[in-house]
Design an enzyme around this catalytic site. Structure first.
Site, PDB file in Angstrom:
ATOM      1  CB  CYS A 155      -0.844   0.115   1.609  1.00 45.31           C
ATOM      2  SG  CYS A 155      -0.154   0.297   2.333  1.00 45.31           S
ATOM      3  CB  THR A 164       5.502  -7.529 -13.534  1.00 42.10           C
ATOM      4  OG1 THR A 164       7.213  -6.555 -12.848  1.00 42.10           O
ATOM      5  CG2 THR A 164       4.828  -7.007 -13.924  1.00 42.10           C
ATOM      6  CB  SER A 217      -2.850  -8.682 -15.796  1.00 49.23           C
ATOM      7  OG  SER A 217      -2.522  -8.498 -17.655  1.00 49.23           O
ATOM      8  CB  ALA A 218       2.076  -9.209 -18.528  1.00 49.84           C
ATOM      9  CG  HIS A 251       8.954   0.664 -19.159  1.00 51.56           C
ATOM     10  ND1 HIS A 251       8.827  -0.426 -19.457  1.00 51.56           N
ATOM     11  CD2 HIS A 251       7.769   0.679 -18.096  1.00 51.56           C
ATOM     12  CE1 HIS A 251       7.385  -0.338 -20.126  1.00 51.56           C
ATOM     13  NE2 HIS A 251       6.752  -0.159 -19.228  1.00 51.56           N
ATOM     14  CE  LYS A 267       8.845  -3.054 -15.888  1.00 53.74           C
ATOM     15  NZ  LYS A 267       7.198  -3.848 -15.991  1.00 53.74           N
TER      16      LYS A 267
END
Length: 258
Positions: free
Chosen positions: A19, A96, A118-119, A152, A154
């Site tokens: 969260c 992921t 889901s990806a 990205h 990421k």
């Protein structure tokens, strides 16, 4: 566990796993404006109360709930799946970069509790998955080469979405392709049976995916660009409302959109 009033029972009760992460905060904000769902507890290493709901270090400390929304880390997923299975609480699994072992565990757990994986939770990306399959069936047969470029900020590369796009194409084309991630050490002409997958990292790019169909004298590109993380959060909340109360099984965003 706290008592639940008759009024509260009409709402879907969610646990937000992770969260205090960026996505956890975005999802919390969206749910705070939704009359059909509420967050009854959060889970995070930081147990500071957030947005009016209590935060715990473990799922075992949380009150009863109808669904779990997970945006945590790959290493936390096995414990999440064990809790979900024991308590029979459905999970919207948004984390992921899962290992093969964790993916196999998820598939096994889905035989006993509803799991949606889901990806990418974006409605637009899930539409793109359908579009690239249709395009591949037509264009690949006409000699078009296929490349995927994702951008990205990421850590993992390539992105799960890029891999999902490649897998969707491969599925539509009866698994004819293999994937190539780096051509720097190979000086030879590209094969017709390969899909090049390229990762760009920089700035504050939320997420961009380009699927390129390159043919003779013409190029077709299918592109999705996310300009904020809210598009993923909206999809995750939609998925949570869909999944609550569903029987055991492994679901995807395709079922949500239908």
């Amino acid at each position: 566990c706290r008592s639940v009033s008759d009024e509260e029972k009409t709402m879907i009760r969610a646990i937000m796993n992770g969260c205090h992460g960026v996505m956890g905060h975005v999802i919390t904000d969206i749910i705070s404006k939704d009359d059909a769902i509420e967050i009854v507890a959060g889970v995070d290493m930081n147990t500071e109360t957030y947005a009016g709901y209590p935060v715990f270090k473990s799922l075992a400390e949380c009150p009863e709930a109808d669904v779990i929304i997970d945006f945590s880390t790959a290493k936390a997923v096995p414990a999440l799946l064990a809790f979900s299975k024991a308590k029979k609480i459905p999970v919207v699994l948004c984390t992921t970069a899962l290992s093969e072992e964790t993916t196999a565990l998820m598939q096994e757990t889905s035989k006993e509790v509803a799991i949606l994986k889901s990806a990418n939770m974006s409605v637009g990306v899930n539409l793109l998955l359908d579009l690239v399959q249709r395009a591949a069936v037509i264009l690949a047969e006409s000699g078009f080469d296929i490349e995927i470029v994702e951008k990205h900020q990421k850590i993992d590369a390539p992105s799960g979405t890029a891999m999902a796009l490649a897998d969707a194409i491969n599925q539509a084309m009866e698994e004819r392709y293999h994937y190539v991630y780096d051509r720097s050490q190979v000086r030879e002409k590209r094969e017709k049976t390969e899909i090049g997958i390229h990762a760009v990292r920089g700035g504050n790019i939320v997420g961009e995916h380009d699927v390129i169909f390159a043919g003779r004298d013409e190029v077709i590109e299918l592109t999705h660009r996310a300009t904020s993380r809210e598009v993923f959060a909206v999809g995750a909340v939609k998925a949570a409302k869909f999944l609550a109360g569903k029987p055991a099984g492994l679901y995807t965003m395709k079922e949500v959109l239908q």
